[in-house]
Design a protein around this motif. Structure first.
Motif, PDB file in Angstrom:
ATOM      1  N   LEU A  90       1.067   7.335  -6.188  1.00  0.00           N
ATOM      2  CA  LEU A  90      -0.068   8.257  -6.274  1.00  0.00           C
ATOM      3  C   LEU A  90       0.300   9.675  -5.845  1.00  0.00           C
ATOM      4  O   LEU A  90      -0.303  10.642  -6.311  1.00  0.00           O
ATOM      5  N   LYS A  91       1.282   9.783  -4.970  1.00  0.00           N
ATOM      6  CA  LYS A  91       1.685  11.107  -4.484  1.00  0.00           C
ATOM      7  C   LYS A  91       2.437  11.906  -5.540  1.00  0.00           C
ATOM      8  O   LYS A  91       2.583  13.124  -5.400  1.00  0.00           O
ATOM      9  N   ILE A 142       0.839  -1.201   0.000  1.00  0.00           N
ATOM     10  CA  ILE A 142       0.000   0.000   0.000  1.00  0.00           C
ATOM     11  C   ILE A 142       0.874   1.252   0.000  1.00  0.00           C
ATOM     12  O   ILE A 142       0.572   2.241  -0.676  1.00  0.00           O
ATOM     13  N   THR A 143       1.983   1.182   0.753  1.00  0.00           N
ATOM     14  CA  THR A 143       2.913   2.323   0.818  1.00  0.00           C
ATOM     15  C   THR A 143       3.492   2.623  -0.565  1.00  0.00           C
ATOM     16  O   THR A 143       3.613   3.788  -0.961  1.00  0.00           O
ATOM     17  N   HIS A 144       3.862   1.562  -1.311  1.00  0.00           N
ATOM     18  CA  HIS A 144       4.393   1.750  -2.663  1.00  0.00           C
ATOM     19  C   HIS A 144       3.355   2.408  -3.576  1.00  0.00           C
ATOM     20  O   HIS A 144       3.681   3.321  -4.341  1.00  0.00           O
ATOM     21  N   PHE A 145       2.115   1.934  -3.485  1.00  0.00           N
ATOM     22  CA  PHE A 145       1.064   2.527  -4.308  1.00  0.00           C
ATOM     23  C   PHE A 145       0.838   3.996  -3.926  1.00  0.00           C
ATOM     24  O   PHE A 145       0.639   4.845  -4.802  1.00  0.00           O
ATOM     25  N   ILE A 146       0.867   4.285  -2.639  1.00  0.00           N
ATOM     26  CA  ILE A 146       0.684   5.669  -2.186  1.00  0.00           C
ATOM     27  C   ILE A 146       1.831   6.547  -2.685  1.00  0.00           C
ATOM     28  O   ILE A 146       1.626   7.698  -3.092  1.00  0.00           O
ATOM     29  N   THR A 147       3.063   5.987  -2.670  1.00  0.00           N
ATOM     30  CA  THR A 147       4.227   6.724  -3.176  1.00  0.00           C
ATOM     31  C   THR A 147       4.016   7.124  -4.636  1.00  0.00           C
ATOM     32  O   THR A 147       4.309   8.251  -5.042  1.00  0.00           O
ATOM     33  N   SER A 156       4.427  -1.000 -10.219  1.00  0.00           N
ATOM     34  CA  SER A 156       3.291  -0.490  -9.449  1.00  0.00           C
ATOM     35  C   SER A 156       2.605   0.654 -10.190  1.00  0.00           C
ATOM     36  O   SER A 156       1.371   0.748 -10.211  1.00  0.00           O
TER      37      SER A 156
END
Length: 414
Positions: A215-216, A208-213, A347
């Protein structure tokens, strides 16, 4: 690897694109080829065509979920091992579709077939970023669309002939054979483009952290979302074209096939025009102009549909204009979305594909919500999606501080 590909022969360059294009086209072929067989499937399984359509819905759910599943796997294990798994799953479940004896079994098999098949499209997108220089990405994506464009031209026609002359199960036999040939090409001719990263965790929180990275990153978010809404125009066309031409304009199924193929040529041809445009203009410039044109064309189509201005020729012209905009814009938004990433390209590719499928599916649902046996539903969804795409682009660009241009390796500071 990139240095090696910069010096490769043209033959090797295009051979890689054919393999990647075949991977990208596998899922669309799986959708388009079996559509003409709905009536035959319903008769065989003693159900209705509306119930058979649930197998299409399960496929869309599977391919949307699978996009997010394979992104982390591609970054953790390299590109080829998850691709092997996905293609093998696709082959086994295609055989399962062939032997389906109930609607429930077909729905389940189609879900897992989509899970397997979407590995091909996600891996192909990520490998474009891996294998080719950043400045070539928009051109390569345009060439992939050339291969991908064979799906709406060939698959429905092939499916109709197969259904007319054989049992509907033969469609899934052919899809199985296609997947086996693609798997062999991947094994023997497609290089591994990304070293496995043992440090990449597959636990839920790090994923989830990778996806958020990803998306940011404002550049990814801006071009992935706006590009997905542009691509939704294609979904709107595919979803509503049978209603528009067969039910509204009373075109025969055979002539509908020719119209569908002709409009697909426009979509493919415009993507190849883009290959020439990127030699003279930056992808960002092409996206700006094309999205604006798409808003104007779709607005005219909507107003004309509401007022009954267009006959069949005018409708075809409007659709052709929208599809040309999609064909030119999509390779550039894809290239700009993935340009900032090397480490998280898998990702990023997965998220971009998930956005396209999710927003495209919403566009298809939007068609059914507008109760009108006219061209209005198609025109309304096209106009809404293009306007949203333009607004996302206009607002999102304001937040991009460190732009990675898709036509070069240079980071531009704003």
């Amino acid at each position: 690897m990139i240095h090696e590909l910069k010096t490769m022969t043209k033959k090797r360059y295009f051979f890689l694109i054919i393999i990647l294009g075949s991977l990208t086209a596998l899922a669309p072929f799986s959708i388009d080829m079996y559509l003409p067989g709905f009536k035959a499937i319903a008769k065989y399984l003693h159900t209705s065509t509306d119930e058979v359509a649930l197998s299409l819905s399960s496929f869309f759910i599977g391919i949307s979920a699978g996009q997010l599943l394979y992104g982390p796997l591609l970054d953790r294990f390299g590109r080829k091992k998850p691709l092997y798994f996905g293609l093998c799953l696709y082959i086994l479940t295609s055989i399962g579709c062939f032997f389906s004896s109930s609607l429930e079994m077909l729905i389940v098999m189609r879900f897992f077939q989509a899970l397997g098949g979407c590995a091909a499209s996600v891996a192909a997108m990520a490998m474009v970023r891996d294998l080719f220089p950043v400045e070539d990405n928009a051109k390569v994506f345009a060439l992939l669309i050339l291969v991908l464009g064979a799906s709406p031209m060939l698959a429905p026609t092939a499916g109709s002939y197969i259904t007319a002359n054989f049992e509907w199960q033969v469609i899934f036999l052919i899809l199985t054979i296609m997947a086996v040939l693609i798997l062999l090409a991947v094994i023997f001719f497609l290089p591994e483009s990304y070293e496995p990263d043992p440090s990449y965790s597959l636990k839920p929180l790090p994923i989830i952290t990778h996806f958020i990275t990803v998306l940011k990153d404002p550049q990814f978010f801006t071009y992935a979302i706006s590009g997905a809404f542009v691509f939704a125009g294609l979904f709107a066309y595919v979803s509503s074209s049978p209603i528009v031409f067969i039910e509204v304009f009373k075109v025969s199924e055979k002539n509908f096939g020719w119209i569908f193929a002709g409009l697909s040529v426009g979509f493919i041809g415009s993507s190849q025009v883009n290959s020439q445009l990127v030699k003279h203009y930056k992808s960002e410039q092409i996206v700006n102009v094309t999205m604006f044109c798409m808003v104007i064309i779709s607005a005219i189509f909507l107003i004309g549909s509401f007022n009954g201005w267009f006959g069949m020729a005018g409708t075809i012209a409007m659709i052709f204009g929208v599809l040309c905009c999609v064909g030119i814009c999509s390779p550039n938004t894809s290239a700009l979305s993935l340009a900032p990433f090397t480490k998280n390209a898998g990702s990023a590719s997965a998220l971009m594909g998930a956005f396209q499928m999710a927003i495209g599916s919403l566009a298809s649902v939007g068609i059914t919500l507008i109760k009108s046996q006219t061209t209005l539903p198609m025109a309304a969804v096209m106009a809404a999606s293009s306007l949203i795409a333009f607004c996302v682009l206009f607002i999102g660009k304001r937040f991009i501080k460190h732009k990675v241009d898709a036509n070069s390796d240079v980071v531009v500071m704003h």
